[in-house]
Scaffold this motif. Structure first.
Motif, PDB file in Angstrom:
ATOM      1  N   SER A  16      27.256  11.072  11.817  1.00 47.04           N
ATOM      2  CA  SER A  16      26.268  11.540  12.787  1.00 47.04           C
ATOM      3  C   SER A  16      26.698  12.925  13.251  1.00 47.04           C
ATOM      4  CB  SER A  16      26.226  10.560  13.968  1.00 47.04           C
ATOM      5  OG  SER A  16      25.842  11.218  15.153  1.00 47.04           O
ATOM      6  N   LYS A  43      22.212   8.415  15.135  1.00 46.60           N
ATOM      7  CA  LYS A  43      22.060   7.712  16.417  1.00 46.60           C
ATOM      8  C   LYS A  43      20.753   8.113  17.092  1.00 46.60           C
ATOM      9  CE  LYS A  43      25.968   9.106  18.431  1.00 46.60           C
ATOM     10  NZ  LYS A  43      27.092   9.128  19.388  1.00 46.60           N
ATOM     11  N   ARG A  45      18.084   7.144  20.623  1.00 49.53           N
ATOM     12  CA  ARG A  45      18.251   6.822  22.045  1.00 49.53           C
ATOM     13  C   ARG A  45      18.470   5.323  22.210  1.00 49.53           C
ATOM     14  NH1 ARG A  45      13.567   7.691  25.005  1.00 49.53           N
ATOM     15  NH2 ARG A  45      14.762   7.680  26.918  1.00 49.53           N
ATOM     16  N   LYS A 107       5.591  10.111  15.853  1.00 46.47           N
ATOM     17  CA  LYS A 107       6.787  10.879  16.230  1.00 46.47           C
ATOM     18  C   LYS A 107       7.241  11.793  15.088  1.00 46.47           C
ATOM     19  CE  LYS A 107      11.326   9.667  18.116  1.00 46.47           C
ATOM     20  NZ  LYS A 107      11.931   8.765  19.097  1.00 46.47           N
TER      21      LYS A 107
END
Ligand code: BTN
Length: 235
Positions: A16, A43, A45, A107
């Motif tokens: 990440s 990662k 939220r 999104k």
């Protein structure tokens, strides 16, 4: 010239980009920017997974703003606004509080902010060529490379950051709202196990969400939660 001098490191693969910066905080300065072509443990939220196939954009950058911790959420809004400004020439962007960027209700970019000891790590995932999850939009029609999208976002962010540091949040808040939902749109907000439905009233001066609550008919201020727009419930 802006006060942020970006220093970019690119990797083929990382677990990440957020973790890379968090694990190397001592050797990185403000403006450090880390990009990976793919992430094995991207990662999202609230501990969610961010699917990271090659072709999309994954990057994080380090800030050390001299602002109070309570205002860190404003940096997330600023990042969303930078993405909205960057993508606006291509697509009709809508900002959903706190830090989602939508196109046609789907999104196109997610933003994650993590903080440690005065350092803020801002991570952005932009769907440039793929839609790797349900409800995702992408920019594939525009034949943009992840690097081009990154450069435009970083340029917009640096300009907004200077404005924020010198003039405060108010102008940023107004511009953010110009990309957001219409006032009085129906909205539900999930806060932990609770769900509150009401009418969107924009953001307060600090950047918190204002919702005219169906049940109490009062405007409530929400500092964290997941927003579902036009999600009407019977309870
Ligand atoms: C969200 O849940 O909407 C936020 C997603 C943030 C994803 C980006 S991709 C680059 C950076 N590295 C990560 O592991 N996460 C962020």
């Amino acid at each position: 010239m802006t006060s942020l001098a970006w220093s970019l490191q690119k990797f083929e693969q990382l677990d990440s980009t957020q973790n890379y910066i968090l694990n190397n905080l001592n050797s990185l300065d403000e403006g450090a920017c880390v990009q990976a072509a793919t992430q094995t443990r991207g990662k999202g939220r609230h501990g969610r997974y961010w699917s990271s196939p090659e072709g999309n954009l994954y990057f994080s950058f380090l800030l050390k703003p001299k602002i109070s911790k309570a205002d860190y959420g404003q940096i997330a809004l600023l990042a969303g606004l930078a993405v909205a400004q960057a993508l606006h020439p291509y697509v009709n962007v809508v900002l959903k509080w706190p830090n989602d960027v939508l196109v046609g209700g789907q999104k196109i970019c997610g933003i994650l902010i993590e903080s440690v000891e005065g350092a803020l790590v801002v991570g952005l995932g932009v769907n440039v060529t793929h839609s790797p999850f349900e409800g995702a939009a992408n920019l594939a029609d525009f034949k943009l490379s992840p690097d081009t999208v990154r450069d435009i976002i970083l340029e917009k962010f640096a300009l907004l950051y200077d404005r924020y540091i010198s003039d405060g949040f108010e102008d940023i808040r107004r511009e953010w709202l110009s990309y957001s939902f219409d006032t009085n749109s129906v909205m539900s907000v999930k806060i932990g196990d609770n769900k509150i439905t009401g009418l969107y009233q924009g953001l307060d001066k600090a950047g918190y969400l204002l919702l005219l609550c169906d049940k109490s008919s009062e405007v409530i201020t929400i500092s964290s939660g997941d927003v579902f727009q036009n999600y009407v419930t019977s309870d």
